[in-house]
Motif scaffolding. Structure first.
Motif, PDB file in Angstrom:
ATOM      1  N   ALA A  47      35.930  45.798  42.444  1.00 59.76           N
ATOM      2  CA  ALA A  47      37.202  45.738  41.717  1.00 59.76           C
ATOM      3  C   ALA A  47      37.519  44.322  41.266  1.00 59.76           C
ATOM      4  CB  ALA A  47      38.327  46.266  42.610  1.00 59.76           C
ATOM      5  N   PHE A  48      36.933  43.331  41.951  1.00 61.27           N
ATOM      6  CA  PHE A  48      37.177  41.934  41.576  1.00 61.27           C
ATOM      7  C   PHE A  48      36.747  41.682  40.131  1.00 61.27           C
ATOM      8  CE2 PHE A  48      35.405  37.582  41.310  1.00 61.27           C
ATOM      9  CZ  PHE A  48      36.578  36.866  41.486  1.00 61.27           C
ATOM     10  N   PHE A  49      35.602  42.252  39.746  1.00 62.47           N
ATOM     11  CA  PHE A  49      35.119  42.087  38.378  1.00 62.47           C
ATOM     12  C   PHE A  49      35.736  43.124  37.438  1.00 62.47           C
ATOM     13  CE2 PHE A  49      31.576  40.437  41.013  1.00 62.47           C
ATOM     14  CZ  PHE A  49      31.623  39.123  40.578  1.00 62.47           C
ATOM     15  N   GLY A  50      36.122  44.254  38.011  1.00 61.59           N
ATOM     16  CA  GLY A  50      36.719  45.323  37.204  1.00 61.59           C
ATOM     17  C   GLY A  50      35.801  45.718  36.064  1.00 61.59           C
ATOM     18  N   CYS A  51      36.408  46.058  34.937  1.00 60.02           N
ATOM     19  CA  CYS A  51      35.605  46.440  33.767  1.00 60.02           C
ATOM     20  C   CYS A  51      35.227  45.220  32.945  1.00 60.02           C
ATOM     21  CB  CYS A  51      36.365  47.450  32.909  1.00 60.02           C
ATOM     22  SG  CYS A  51      37.952  46.805  32.314  1.00 60.02           S
ATOM     23  N   SER A  52      35.687  44.029  33.382  1.00 58.41           N
ATOM     24  CA  SER A  52      35.447  42.819  32.604  1.00 58.41           C
ATOM     25  C   SER A  52      33.965  42.518  32.445  1.00 58.41           C
ATOM     26  CB  SER A  52      36.142  41.617  33.282  1.00 58.41           C
ATOM     27  OG  SER A  52      37.509  41.863  33.462  1.00 58.41           O
ATOM     28  N   PHE A  53      33.184  42.832  33.480  1.00 62.13           N
ATOM     29  CA  PHE A  53      31.767  42.474  33.462  1.00 62.13           C
ATOM     30  C   PHE A  53      30.877  43.615  32.972  1.00 62.13           C
ATOM     31  CE2 PHE A  53      30.866  38.461  36.084  1.00 62.13           C
ATOM     32  CZ  PHE A  53      31.991  37.836  35.576  1.00 62.13           C
ATOM     33  N   GLU A  54      31.464  44.700  32.536  1.00 59.88           N
ATOM     34  CA  GLU A  54      30.638  45.827  32.090  1.00 59.88           C
ATOM     35  C   GLU A  54      29.752  45.431  30.929  1.00 59.88           C
ATOM     36  OE1 GLU A  54      32.987  49.229  31.261  1.00 59.88           O
ATOM     37  OE2 GLU A  54      33.534  49.604  33.352  1.00 59.88           O
ATOM     38  N   ASN A  55      30.295  44.700  29.964  1.00 62.45           N
ATOM     39  CA  ASN A  55      29.512  44.281  28.806  1.00 62.45           C
ATOM     40  C   ASN A  55      28.418  43.306  29.219  1.00 62.45           C
ATOM     41  OD1 ASN A  55      29.180  44.622  25.980  1.00 62.45           O
ATOM     42  ND2 ASN A  55      29.963  42.556  25.646  1.00 62.45           N
ATOM     43  N   LYS A  98      27.716  24.806  42.327  1.00 56.29           N
ATOM     44  CA  LYS A  98      28.681  25.647  43.026  1.00 56.29           C
ATOM     45  C   LYS A  98      28.918  26.900  42.199  1.00 56.29           C
ATOM     46  CE  LYS A  98      31.845  22.443  42.954  1.00 56.29           C
ATOM     47  NZ  LYS A  98      31.304  21.353  42.122  1.00 56.29           N
ATOM     48  N   SER A  99      29.840  27.731  42.640  1.00 54.99           N
ATOM     49  CA  SER A  99      30.235  28.905  41.872  1.00 54.99           C
ATOM     50  C   SER A  99      31.754  28.994  41.848  1.00 54.99           C
ATOM     51  CB  SER A  99      29.650  30.181  42.487  1.00 54.99           C
ATOM     52  OG  SER A  99      30.193  31.323  41.858  1.00 54.99           O
ATOM     53  N   PHE A 100      32.288  29.430  40.708  1.00 58.29           N
ATOM     54  CA  PHE A 100      33.726  29.592  40.572  1.00 58.29           C
ATOM     55  C   PHE A 100      34.126  31.057  40.740  1.00 58.29           C
ATOM     56  CE2 PHE A 100      32.278  25.978  38.098  1.00 58.29           C
ATOM     57  CZ  PHE A 100      33.017  24.959  38.681  1.00 58.29           C
ATOM     58  N   LEU A 101      33.123  31.937  40.779  1.00 57.92           N
ATOM     59  CA  LEU A 101      33.386  33.353  41.013  1.00 57.92           C
ATOM     60  C   LEU A 101      33.279  33.708  42.489  1.00 57.92           C
ATOM     61  CD1 LEU A 101      31.480  34.970  38.002  1.00 57.92           C
ATOM     62  CD2 LEU A 101      33.947  34.837  38.312  1.00 57.92           C
ATOM     63  N   SER A 106      43.694  44.334  32.218  1.00 56.28           N
ATOM     64  CA  SER A 106      44.017  45.121  33.417  1.00 56.28           C
ATOM     65  C   SER A 106      43.470  44.453  34.675  1.00 56.28           C
ATOM     66  CB  SER A 106      43.437  46.532  33.285  1.00 56.28           C
ATOM     67  OG  SER A 106      42.025  46.462  33.127  1.00 56.28           O
ATOM     68  N   ASN A 107      42.558  43.487  34.485  1.00 57.87           N
ATOM     69  CA  ASN A 107      41.928  42.820  35.630  1.00 57.87           C
ATOM     70  C   ASN A 107      42.637  41.500  35.921  1.00 57.87           C
ATOM     71  OD1 ASN A 107      40.264  42.038  37.677  1.00 57.87           O
ATOM     72  ND2 ASN A 107      38.446  41.750  36.428  1.00 57.87           N
ATOM     73  N   LYS A 108      43.866  41.582  36.432  1.00 64.79           N
ATOM     74  CA  LYS A 108      44.631  40.381  36.718  1.00 64.79           C
ATOM     75  C   LYS A 108      44.040  39.604  37.903  1.00 64.79           C
ATOM     76  CE  LYS A 108      49.139  42.024  34.973  1.00 64.79           C
ATOM     77  NZ  LYS A 108      48.487  42.566  33.828  1.00 64.79           N
ATOM     78  N   LYS A 109      43.353  40.324  38.795  1.00 61.73           N
ATOM     79  CA  LYS A 109      42.800  39.700  40.006  1.00 61.73           C
ATOM     80  C   LYS A 109      41.804  38.595  39.649  1.00 61.73           C
ATOM     81  CE  LYS A 109      40.786  40.920  44.475  1.00 61.73           C
ATOM     82  NZ  LYS A 109      40.245  42.011  45.301  1.00 61.73           N
ATOM     83  N   LEU A 110      40.928  38.870  38.681  1.00 62.30           N
ATOM     84  CA  LEU A 110      39.941  37.871  38.258  1.00 62.30           C
ATOM     85  C   LEU A 110      40.641  36.683  37.612  1.00 62.30           C
ATOM     86  CD1 LEU A 110      37.088  36.857  37.674  1.00 62.30           C
ATOM     87  CD2 LEU A 110      37.055  38.309  35.631  1.00 62.30           C
ATOM     88  N   GLY A 111      41.603  36.968  36.709  1.00 65.13           N
ATOM     89  CA  GLY A 111      42.309  35.885  36.029  1.00 65.13           C
ATOM     90  C   GLY A 111      43.064  34.998  36.994  1.00 65.13           C
ATOM     91  N   GLU A 112      43.727  35.585  37.976  1.00 64.93           N
ATOM     92  CA  GLU A 112      44.476  34.794  38.957  1.00 64.93           C
ATOM     93  C   GLU A 112      43.534  33.970  39.825  1.00 64.93           C
ATOM     94  OE1 GLU A 112      46.639  37.851  40.868  1.00 64.93           O
ATOM     95  OE2 GLU A 112      48.213  37.976  39.318  1.00 64.93           O
ATOM     96  N   HIS A 113      42.372  34.534  40.136  1.00 69.64           N
ATOM     97  CA  HIS A 113      41.361  33.800  40.918  1.00 69.64           C
ATOM     98  C   HIS A 113      40.911  32.548  40.158  1.00 69.64           C
ATOM     99  CE1 HIS A 113      37.846  33.067  43.452  1.00 69.64           C
ATOM    100  NE2 HIS A 113      37.103  33.044  42.353  1.00 69.64           N
ATOM    101  N   LEU A 114      40.718  32.666  38.854  1.00 69.71           N
ATOM    102  CA  LEU A 114      40.315  31.526  38.038  1.00 69.71           C
ATOM    103  C   LEU A 114      41.451  30.519  37.915  1.00 69.71           C
ATOM    104  CD1 LEU A 114      38.463  33.500  35.205  1.00 69.71           C
ATOM    105  CD2 LEU A 114      37.393  32.201  37.050  1.00 69.71           C
ATOM    106  N   LEU A 115      42.644  31.006  37.708  1.00 73.23           N
ATOM    107  CA  LEU A 115      43.791  30.125  37.507  1.00 73.23           C
ATOM    108  C   LEU A 115      44.065  29.283  38.750  1.00 73.23           C
ATOM    109  CD1 LEU A 115      45.521  29.774  34.998  1.00 73.23           C
ATOM    110  CD2 LEU A 115      47.238  31.266  36.009  1.00 73.23           C
ATOM    111  N   ARG A 116      43.821  29.848  39.930  1.00 75.97           N
ATOM    112  CA  ARG A 116      44.027  29.101  41.183  1.00 75.97           C
ATOM    113  C   ARG A 116      43.096  27.896  41.273  1.00 75.97           C
ATOM    114  NH1 ARG A 116      44.892  34.284  43.495  1.00 75.97           N
ATOM    115  NH2 ARG A 116      42.681  34.460  44.057  1.00 75.97           N
ATOM    116  N   GLN A 117      41.986  27.949  40.547  1.00 74.11           N
ATOM    117  CA  GLN A 117      41.033  26.833  40.540  1.00 74.11           C
ATOM    118  C   GLN A 117      41.260  25.898  39.355  1.00 74.11           C
ATOM    119  OE1 GLN A 117      36.852  28.187  41.744  1.00 74.11           O
ATOM    120  NE2 GLN A 117      37.791  30.145  41.200  1.00 74.11           N
ATOM    121  N   GLY A 118      42.371  26.081  38.647  1.00 70.77           N
ATOM    122  CA  GLY A 118      42.684  25.220  37.511  1.00 70.77           C
ATOM    123  C   GLY A 118      41.853  25.520  36.283  1.00 70.77           C
ATOM    124  N   ILE A 119      41.333  26.730  36.187  1.00 72.46           N
ATOM    125  CA  ILE A 119      40.474  27.111  35.055  1.00 72.46           C
ATOM    126  C   ILE A 119      41.336  27.798  33.990  1.00 72.46           C
ATOM    127  CG2 ILE A 119      38.538  28.558  34.336  1.00 72.46           C
ATOM    128  CD1 ILE A 119      37.461  28.227  37.238  1.00 72.46           C
TER     129      ILE A 119
END
Length: 789
Positions: free
Chosen positions: A304-312, A289-292, A333-346
């Motif tokens: 914007a979902f990945f924001g600058c987090s995935f630039e590296n 599966k995928s968690f992203l 600054s990328n709270k959207k990604l963090g909240e998406h992960l947290l909703r899955q218990g990550i």
């Protein structure tokens, strides 16, 4: 003490310490006092138990003397190492073990009371033959390397499966033949070497219980969890069949063993370089599966979902690690990604790029429900497995490209399987002879001396029907607009409105006459440029506003016009074409069994098909003219079935349409050539072009001397030029009439002269359109011959 014996063994197993006792007896006679005194004390202690020397067959003796056995084995199991070594007394390959070190006891205790220790992938067959090989090595001096790596898979207290490599020490064992042992010659041994899978042969040379295995062995384990898990992952990933590739559960358990994280979960997304998107194919649902991304989802890499987090990750191809998701949300600054992960218990995770030749293939996702359990330190373990993941994903992409190419060939080109071999042969010549310094000239693909068969089932009067539906829709739209204008309240634009009403009425009156080529476009342009601006910029009463709302909702999104009747017509056309094409394709599979032949079909205002049969298309199979006759009968029978299918379908169509059927008979062999510029086959040569001319014009022809078309609804028209062709098809018709597929009456007439073509004749016969028609029954040319003879 663990004890479980295999059902059958060439050995009668006797646990004995006699070799160890003999060594103590030697030490007792030595001049080293402390060693001699120690040995004498041990010997005195075991003296009351003669079974220690003669052999133990009652395992309760071992259980009742555990402390004494521990003292006896103290030199082999040093107390100082008991917390570090994983060691016990055992019999090789058998699940008999006792006298565990403290670390071994702890491992078994953590595994739970219900856990039973057994060698991985080790069955009765292997057990029996491995014991036989012990005899061959130790008694017959054969030096066989038969020991593959053995493992115990033991879960820890968290349920994470760990893998321990097994090492045996058999220094304190001896192998003794009994009177039932079979004396082997070198020929017997050679025979055994060549027949590992013949267990009965091995049992005949080493009968059950015919040898004695006396003594004891020592098993030592070492933790090979990481190496074994990687090997298991590699084995699963390298499976050739995509259907057998490891499931999500298998892969996750392997990663748990490598990272020693009980709640570790694994995901994966694929990178699409053409569109610079991450995608989640539904095909991977039962694997990873995928968690992203969710199923069938795709996201731009710069989203914007990945924001600058995935630039590296994208630019430098380095893993992206979040050891504490909650902290990441607070600081990033990328709270959207963090909240998406947290909703899955990550709570912690790593997203690592999978790279091949500096190209990104995808991203492997490892996630955990505990903060800091995944971090930048243990994320480096991914370096151990990424090479195998890379090869697998690269192989997946390659296989996908091959399948895509196969789909393109099957669905979008004219390279039919019957002629594929010749294209493949020429492509192989190009591949094998390709010289960078010299241009390769492709040979033309030509099939000579093939017999053509052409047939079509055409929708009768499709152009007239289409024009009528266009006129109906346009009239309806103009009438609706006039109704809106009639309800428009008087205002300053009254003169303009009256003019537009006059123009709309004039356009509607024009539709009472035959439709011109540009009428639809003119009306569309007039309505969009002159009428719609008035409607959108003029306010009316409530009734009028409702009429306008309904009007705009009725418009087709693409054309901006009414599309009700045309939609019914288009849908009916589509249904007919799809159904008839599916019947033809299905019957074609059967026809290929008659003799391999080239087949192509086209969907226009109906369905037409070309068949070419001859020795050059299938050179490995002898060709006989009988195959042509058989295919002609198949073609006639198939058109009957298509006619019947349409008749049954007609009542349920949204727009009633009739069809006409036609077969063109051409008995002279011709050549077909693959046109490289058009990527399709066409007849070759000036004379053969006559066949193509007839094909294009024949269905619009009339009966000679009349204005009546040669084709008629619910009837099949067969056009021919030779008497032999007439006689052949009259036989087929007579037979199908006998089978109640065709009606008894037959029409025969001459066809009007075409440009450059004259002398054509035709037979026309009606298909019986009722439920008793046995057209679905398979009829062969041989059936016809048997019936007529």
């Amino acid at each position: 003490m663990d004890i479980q014996l295999f059902n059958e063994s060439p050995f009668k197993t006797i646990i004995s310490f006699h070799k160890l006792i003999e060594s103590f007896e030697e030490i007792a006679l030595s001049n080293v006092d402390y060693r001699a005194n120690y040995a004498k004390a041990i010997l005195k202690e075991i003296e009351p138990i003669p079974e220690f020397r003669t052999g133990i067959q009652d395992f309760s003796i071992i259980k009742n003397n555990e402390a004494l056995i521990k003292n006896l084995l103290a030199d082999l199991f040093p107390t100082a190492l008991t917390q570090n070594e994983i060691k016990a007394v055992t019999i090789p390959f058998q699940n008999i073990s006792f006298n565990y070190t403290d670390r071994f006891k702890k491992i078994l205790r953590n595994a739970g009371d219900e856990f039973y220790m057994e060698i991985r992938d080790f069955d009765d067959h292997q057990f029996y033959i491995n014991n036989c090989c012990l005899i061959l090595n130790n008694y017959y001096n054969q030096k066989i390397d038969f020991n593959k790596p053995f493992f115990y898979d033991i879960p820890d207290e968290d349920g994470v499966e760990k893998h321990y490599r097994i090492l045996y020490n058999a220094d304190f064992m001896e192998i003794i033949p009994t009177e039932n042992a079979v004396e082997l010659t070198q020929d017997d041994i050679d025979l055994l070497f060549d027949n590992y899978n013949d267990l009965e042969l091995w049992k005949s040379k080493f009968p059950k219980g015919s040898w004695i295995l006396k003594g004891f062995g020592i098993v030592s384990l070492f933790d090979a969890t990481t190496e074994s898990a990687i090997s298991n992952l590699k084995s699963n990933l390298l499976k050739p069949d995509s259907k057998t590739v490891a499931t999500d559960e298998i892969v996750t358990n392997i990663f748990k063993s490598i990272f020693k994280i009980p709640d570790l979960r694994v995901g994966f997304i694929i990178y699409n370089p053409e569109e610079e998107k991450f995608i989640r194919p539904a095909k991977l649902d039962n694997q990873l599966k995928s968690f992203l991304l969710a199923k069938d989802q795709e996201v731009d890499c710069k989203n914007a979902f990945f924001g600058c987090s995935f630039e590296n990750l994208l630019d430098n191809k380095e893993p992206f690690v979040i050891s504490n998701v909650k902290k990441f949300i607070e600081e990033s600054s990328n709270k959207k990604l963090g909240e998406h992960l947290l909703r899955q218990g990550i709570q912690s995770c790593v997203f690592a790029p999978v790279i091949k030749n500096d190209h990104l293939l995808g991203v492997i996702e490892l996630v955990s429900g505990n903060a800091r359990e995944i971090n930048s330190v243990n994320a480096t373990k991914l370096e151990l497995v990424l090479p195998y993941l890379t090869d697998t994903i690269d192989r997946y992409n390659t296989d996908m490209q091959h399948q895509v190419e196969a789909i393109i060939q099957r669905e979008y080109t004219t390279i039919h399987p019957s002629v594929y071999w010749k294209f493949k042969k020429e492509s192989q010549n190009y591949f094998q002879n390709n010289n960078p310094t010299k241009d390769y000239i492709f040979k033309e693909i030509v099939f000579k001396n093939v017999y053509p068969l052409y047939g079509q089932i055409d929708i009768k009067g499709s152009s007239e029907h289409r024009n009528e539906t266009v006129k109906t829709d346009l009239k309806s739209q103009l009438t609706t607009l006039l109704e809106i204008f009639d309800n428009q309240k008087p205002n300053a634009n009254l003169v303009l409105l009256e003019q537009r009403k006059f123009e709309l009425e004039s356009l509607r009156n024009e539709l009472d006459f035959p439709l011109k080529a540009d009428t639809e476009q003119q009306i569309q342009r007039y309505i969009e440029e002159e009428i719609h601006p008035i409607l959108k910029n003029t306010k009316g009463n409530a009734i009028n506003e409702k009429l306008e709302e309904i009007y705009f909702e009725t418009l087709d999104e693409k054309t901006g016009l009414f599309y009700q009747e045309r939609k019914k017509f288009d849908n009916a056309m589509s249904i007919i074409n799809k159904k008839l094409a599916s019947v033809l394709d299905k019957k074609q599979i059967e026809a290929q069994q008659i003799y391999p032949h080239y087949y192509e079909r086209f969907k226009t205002d109906g369905v037409e098909h070309n068949l070419y049969i001859g020795a050059s298309i299938s050179p490995t199979k002898p060709f006989d003219i009988m195959y042509l006759h058989n295919l002609r009968l198949w073609q006639l029978q198939t058109l009957c079935e298509m006619e019947l299918e349409h008749h049954q379908l007609k009542e349920s169509l949204p727009y009633e349409l009739d069809v006409t059927s036609l077969i063109l008979v051409f008995s002279a062999p011709l050549s077909i050539r693959f046109r490289m510029d058009e990527k399709r086959f066409d007849v070759d040569g000036t004379y053969n072009a006559r066949y193509e001319v007839v094909k294009k014009r024949i269905d619009k022809s009339n009966i000679k001397g009349t204005k009546e078309r040669i084709t008629e609804k619910e009837k099949i028209t067969i056009v021919y030029s030779q008497n032999s062709e007439e006689a052949e098809y009259l036989k087929y018709i007579k037979y199908l009439q006998h089978k109640k597929i065709l009606e008894p009456s037959i029409e025969q007439f001459e066809v009007e002269d075409l440009q450059g073509v004259s002398g054509l004749r035709a037979i026309r016969v009606k298909v019986i359109n009722n439920s008793t028609n046995p057209v679905a029954q398979k009829i062969t040319y041989q059936d016809l011959l048997d019936e007529l003879n």
